[in-house]
Design a protein around this motif. Structure first.
Motif, short mmCIF file in Angstrom:
data_model
loop_
_atom_site.label_atom_id
_atom_site.label_comp_id
_atom_site.label_asym_id
_atom_site.label_seq_id
_atom_site.Cartn_x
_atom_site.Cartn_y
_atom_site.Cartn_z
N ASP A 229 4.23 13.81 8.33
CA ASP A 229 3.33 14.93 8.03
C ASP A 229 2.57 14.58 6.74
O ASP A 229 3.10 14.71 5.64
N GLU A 230 1.33 14.13 6.90
CA GLU A 230 0.55 13.66 5.75
C GLU A 230 0.33 14.73 4.69
O GLU A 230 0.40 14.45 3.49
N THR A 231 0.08 15.96 5.11
CA THR A 231 -0.13 17.05 4.16
C THR A 231 1.12 17.28 3.33
O THR A 231 1.04 17.41 2.10
N PHE A 232 2.27 17.29 3.97
CA PHE A 232 3.51 17.49 3.22
C PHE A 232 3.79 16.30 2.32
O PHE A 232 4.24 16.47 1.18
N MET A 233 3.51 15.09 2.77
CA MET A 233 3.77 13.91 1.95
C MET A 233 2.87 13.90 0.71
O MET A 233 3.30 13.46 -0.36
N GLU A 234 1.64 14.40 0.84
CA GLU A 234 0.76 14.53 -0.34
C GLU A 234 1.36 15.53 -1.33
O GLU A 234 1.36 15.29 -2.54
N ARG A 235 1.86 16.63 -0.81
CA ARG A 235 2.51 17.64 -1.66
C ARG A 235 3.73 17.04 -2.36
O ARG A 235 3.94 17.26 -3.56
N LEU A 236 4.51 16.28 -1.64
CA LEU A 236 5.69 15.64 -2.21
C LEU A 236 5.29 14.67 -3.33
O LEU A 236 5.96 14.62 -4.37
N ALA A 237 4.21 13.92 -3.13
CA ALA A 237 3.73 12.99 -4.16
C ALA A 237 3.34 13.76 -5.42
O ALA A 237 3.63 13.32 -6.55
N GLY B 238 0.85 -1.18 0.00
CA GLY B 238 0.00 0.00 0.00
C GLY B 238 0.88 1.23 0.00
O GLY B 238 1.82 1.32 -0.77
N ASN B 239 0.62 2.18 0.88
CA ASN B 239 1.44 3.38 0.99
C ASN B 239 2.43 3.32 2.14
O ASN B 239 3.15 4.25 2.38
N THR B 240 2.45 2.20 2.87
CA THR B 240 3.29 2.11 4.05
C THR B 240 4.55 1.30 3.73
O THR B 240 4.46 0.14 3.37
N PRO B 241 5.73 1.92 3.84
CA PRO B 241 6.95 1.14 3.62
C PRO B 241 7.16 0.15 4.76
O PRO B 241 6.95 0.50 5.92
N GLN B 242 7.51 -1.06 4.44
CA GLN B 242 7.80 -2.08 5.44
C GLN B 242 9.31 -2.22 5.53
O GLN B 242 9.97 -2.40 4.53
N MET B 243 9.84 -2.16 6.72
CA MET B 243 11.27 -2.18 6.91
C MET B 243 11.81 -3.61 6.86
O MET B 243 11.16 -4.53 7.31
N ILE B 244 13.00 -3.74 6.32
CA ILE B 244 13.69 -5.02 6.26
C ILE B 244 14.64 -5.08 7.45
O ILE B 244 15.18 -4.06 7.88
#
Length: 115
Positions: free
Chosen positions: A98-106, A7-13
């Motif tokens: 920061d969800e708002t900033f991450m949307e802007r980054l996308a 999805g949108n969540t990175p899973q760490m190794i």
């Protein structure tokens, strides 16, 4: 950083983990000051800071700056550079939450990909 996407969540190794909560350098310094039995008021005076500024740094309400890191280095003998790296990691992890900033980054990434 090695990650897999679900999805949108990175899973760490394994061995490349990001902590659930970022650590502000002030938290580390606050523990150190308490361990040494140093008064925040006395330390603030010694560093030439107001008590409120020092307290805000120690309680993660104010960022560590290059100058304050060097002041801590002089007063406590703790290297400034690792404090600044910790502040950078804190800033980056906080910004990524920061969800708002991450949307802007996308959106910027979409525009850049089209160029």
């Amino acid at each position: 950083m090695s990650t897999t996407k679900q999805g949108n969540t990175p899973q760490m190794i394994a061995n490349n983990l990001t902590p659930a909560y970022p650590t502000h350098p002030g938290e580390i310094l606050k523990d150190e000051i308490e361990y040494r039995g140093i008064s925040q008021r006395k330390l603030a005076e010694q560093m030439g800071l107001t008590y409120s500024v020092l307290n805000e740094i120690l309680n993660a309400r104010r960022p560590m700056t290059e100058k304050t890191a060097l002041l801590f280095e002089a007063a406590l003998g703790i290297d400034a550079e690792p404090l600044m790296r910790l502040q950078l990691k804190y800033n980056m992890q906080t910004t990524r939450k920061d969800e708002t900033f991450m949307e802007r980054l996308a959106q910027v990434r979409k525009i850049a990909a089209a160029l």
